[in-house]
Scaffold this active site. Structure first.
Site, PDB file in Angstrom:
ATOM      1  N   ASN A 131      45.886  -9.611 -32.701  1.00  0.00           N
ATOM      2  CA  ASN A 131      46.575 -10.591 -31.957  1.00  0.00           C
ATOM      3  C   ASN A 131      47.141 -11.428 -32.864  1.00  0.00           C
ATOM      4  O   ASN A 131      46.912 -11.976 -34.038  1.00  0.00           O
ATOM      5  CB  ASN A 131      45.639 -11.711 -31.305  1.00  0.00           C
ATOM      6  N   HIS A 152      51.569 -14.921 -38.736  1.00  0.00           N
ATOM      7  CA  HIS A 152      51.931 -13.655 -38.337  1.00  0.00           C
ATOM      8  C   HIS A 152      52.947 -13.623 -37.330  1.00  0.00           C
ATOM      9  O   HIS A 152      52.766 -13.072 -36.115  1.00  0.00           O
ATOM     10  CB  HIS A 152      50.447 -13.071 -37.950  1.00  0.00           C
ATOM     11  N   ASP A 165      46.161 -11.839 -42.512  1.00  0.00           N
ATOM     12  CA  ASP A 165      45.610 -11.887 -41.411  1.00  0.00           C
ATOM     13  C   ASP A 165      44.142 -10.798 -41.475  1.00  0.00           C
ATOM     14  O   ASP A 165      43.858 -10.296 -40.354  1.00  0.00           O
ATOM     15  CB  ASP A 165      46.293 -11.580 -40.030  1.00  0.00           C
ATOM     16  N   HIS A 211      46.523 -16.169 -45.470  1.00  0.00           N
ATOM     17  CA  HIS A 211      45.699 -15.876 -44.136  1.00  0.00           C
ATOM     18  C   HIS A 211      44.535 -14.863 -44.065  1.00  0.00           C
ATOM     19  O   HIS A 211      44.965 -13.668 -43.857  1.00  0.00           O
ATOM     20  CB  HIS A 211      46.918 -15.415 -43.031  1.00  0.00           C
ATOM     21  N   HIS A 246      49.442 -20.719 -35.079  1.00  0.00           N
ATOM     22  CA  HIS A 246      49.128 -19.352 -34.381  1.00  0.00           C
ATOM     23  C   HIS A 246      50.178 -19.594 -32.991  1.00  0.00           C
ATOM     24  O   HIS A 246      49.578 -20.185 -32.137  1.00  0.00           O
ATOM     25  CB  HIS A 246      47.733 -19.102 -34.175  1.00  0.00           C
ATOM     26  N   LEU A 291      37.390 -14.701 -43.809  1.00  0.00           N
ATOM     27  CA  LEU A 291      36.254 -14.358 -44.853  1.00  0.00           C
ATOM     28  C   LEU A 291      34.822 -14.412 -43.689  1.00  0.00           C
ATOM     29  O   LEU A 291      34.015 -13.879 -44.432  1.00  0.00           O
ATOM     30  CB  LEU A 291      36.213 -15.482 -45.753  1.00  0.00           C
ATOM     31  N   ASN A 296      38.280 -20.721 -38.607  1.00  0.00           N
ATOM     32  CA  ASN A 296      37.543 -20.155 -37.260  1.00  0.00           C
ATOM     33  C   ASN A 296      36.246 -19.551 -37.698  1.00  0.00           C
ATOM     34  O   ASN A 296      35.880 -18.417 -37.283  1.00  0.00           O
ATOM     35  CB  ASN A 296      38.361 -19.365 -36.498  1.00  0.00           C
TER      36      ASN A 296
HETATM   37  O1  DOR Z   1      43.751 -10.520 -34.563  1.00  0.00           O
HETATM   38  C1  DOR Z   1      43.436 -11.554 -34.881  1.00  0.00           C
HETATM   39  N1  DOR Z   1      42.206 -11.635 -35.229  1.00  0.00           N
HETATM   40  N2  DOR Z   1      44.162 -12.621 -34.408  1.00  0.00           N
HETATM   41  C2  DOR Z   1      43.592 -13.780 -34.920  1.00  0.00           C
HETATM   42  O2  DOR Z   1      44.516 -14.844 -34.445  1.00  0.00           O
HETATM   43  C3  DOR Z   1      42.365 -14.066 -35.075  1.00  0.00           C
HETATM   44  C4  DOR Z   1      41.891 -12.975 -35.820  1.00  0.00           C
HETATM   45  C5  DOR Z   1      40.306 -13.259 -35.925  1.00  0.00           C
HETATM   46  O3  DOR Z   1      39.639 -14.292 -36.114  1.00  0.00           O
HETATM   47  O4  DOR Z   1      39.687 -12.028 -35.704  1.00  0.00           O
HETATM   48 ZN    ZN Z   2      46.166 -15.864 -35.647  1.00  0.00          ZN
END
Ligand code: DOR
Ligand code: ZN
Length: 432
Positions: free
Chosen positions: A276, A230, A303, A56, A177, A59, A90
């Protein structure tokens, strides 16, 4: 550059002290090989682990190259002892087509610091409405097996069902998620005594647990593999434990920050602690540590969520969630799992390398050195400590929650197919 390396005197996890001869990117011999003309790397007092594998990683390329790039993110990975990372979908554009996942894989190969396995989006644009072109991404040169809308929950049960059915046809998995969005509208931190005290809207544990419970049932119904990203609560652990006992195809990861930090950190109002799912209670931290040791939680995943200064150096409610993870994950894992006699290195290897490699289907990684295996491993100094200085991190961003902390164990060297991506604790200038 010398193609032949002799790594001398390391304590090889699962085997004991031995020398490792590497030739042409693969392990040639383990034991007491002699190799005239080999480059000798003195690993006396160091522990040799299979290269870490992150399930996870954000990048940020394409689209947010001001926060991280594939190059800087994989340098951070190498510095943290990783030889492979799974790149979350994402990005901008979202990795929901064969073209984008192939681009990310190509950037990873060009950088050369770690193998980059793209994760494909489950839904078009992460919008949770229509399935993305999962088959085309699976058939692409990037060979995507893992799909995730991370950052967003696949909250529509019908879409989740279809996704699980689809990936089952090629033995893929959906990384969820778990966050019921109706229960977390406006949420800023864990819902509990601290959120009540600070007057911040809460993100209740049940928003995670209710999705996990539902998806366990869906995975069981369709016979698909669901992986939970997570996980952050004690009750999530119990639901997953029960699902595994019934033979449901479920795996789960925990992040280093959920193994160490609690929602008490919100008292600082420092957005570096906003993440998150949010930091939870001390009881959750204890349950997650125990579950990781026991194996109910399969893997540590970072993460790693780099953010540019303008997205973090602001008031709490305006800040983006997420924190850096790649360069500190091994140290935090050792700290969280560590017993009185020091780290259980076999357990660390299992949770940070062997099992995540298996979940991601990265068969060249997570392997203990044996003749013929790819030389993907990391050398760790178990006795050295280090202090986290954000400006000294290889990541392009600096949003680490561990600034100024003294952490156990250092990564001395990382080898990817026999090439040193890190040597003497320093990232190689370039990998050719
Ligand atoms: O804290 C987080 N940041 N949780 C996520 O699910 C996405 C991630 C992000 O892309 O910054
Ligand atoms: Zn997440």
């Amino acid at each position: 550059m010398n193609d032949v390396k002799l790594i001398k005197g390391a304590d090889i996890v699962g085997r004991g002290r031995a020398d490792v001869l590497v030739r042409g990117g693969r392990v040639a011999e383990v034991g007491t090989p002699s190799a005239v003309g080999a480059e000798v790397i003195d690993a006396d007092g160091l522990v040799l682990l299979p290269g870490l594998v992150d399930l996870h990683t954000h990048l940020r390329e394409p689209g947010r190259e001001d926060a991280e790039t594939v190059l800087t993110g994989t340098r951070a990975a190498a510095k943290g002892g990783y030889t492979a990372v799974c790149a979350m979908a994402n990005s901008y554009p979202v990795a929901d087509t064969a073209g984008v996942v192939e681009q990310v894989a190509t950037l990873g190969r060009a950088a050369g610091y770690a193998d980059v396995q793209p994760i494909g989006a489950v839904s078009v644009g992460l919008a949770g409405e229509r399935l993305a072109e999962i088959g085309a991404m699976a058939d692409s040169a990037a060979h995507v097996r893992m799909f995730s809308d991370d950052g967003h929950c696949v909250h529509d049960p019908r879409l989740m069902r279809r996704a699980l059915e689809y990936v089952k046809t090629f033995d893929g998995l959906i990384a969820q998620h778990a966050e019921e969005p109706r229960l977390t509208e406006g949420a800023q931190m864990n819902e509990g005594a601290v959120s009540a005290e600070l007057g911040l809207p809460g993100w209740p544990a049940v928003a995670e647990e209710s999705v996990i419970a539902r998806d366990v049932l869906l995975a069981e119904y369709v016979g698909g593999h669901v992986h939970f990203c997570h996980i952050s609560t004690a009750r999530s652990v119990e639901i997953i434990r029960e699902a595994k006992a019934r033979g449901v195809r479920v795996t789960a990861e925990v992040c280093p920050h959920h193994l160490l930090l609690t929602d008490e950190k919100a008292h600082t109002y420092d957005p570096v602690y906003k993440v998150n799912p949010p930091l939870r209670s001390g009881a959750d931290v204890a349950a997650l540590r125990a579950a990781l040791a026991e194996g109910v939680v399969d893997a540590v995943a970072t993460d790693h969520a780099p953010h540019a200064p303008q997205d973090k150096d602001c008031e709490w409610s305006a800040a983006r969630p997420g924190m850096l993870g790649l360069e500190t994950a091994l140290s935090i894992t050792v700290a969280a799992l560590g017993g009185p006699g020091g780290a259980d290195w076999d357990l660390v290897a299992e949770r940070t390398s062997r099992t995540p490699a298996r979940i991601a289907g990265l068969s060249a990684h997570g392997r203990d050195p044996e003749p013929g295996t790819e030389a993907n491993f990391t050398l760790v100094d178990p006795a050295e400590t280090w202090t986290v200085v954000p400006t000294e991190l290889a990541s392009l961003s600096q949003n680490t929650p561990y600034a100024g902390m003294e952490l156990p164990v250092t990564v001395q060297a990382t080898f990817l197919r026999g090439r040193a991506t890190v040597l003497d604790g320093k990232v190689a200038e370039e990998i050719k």
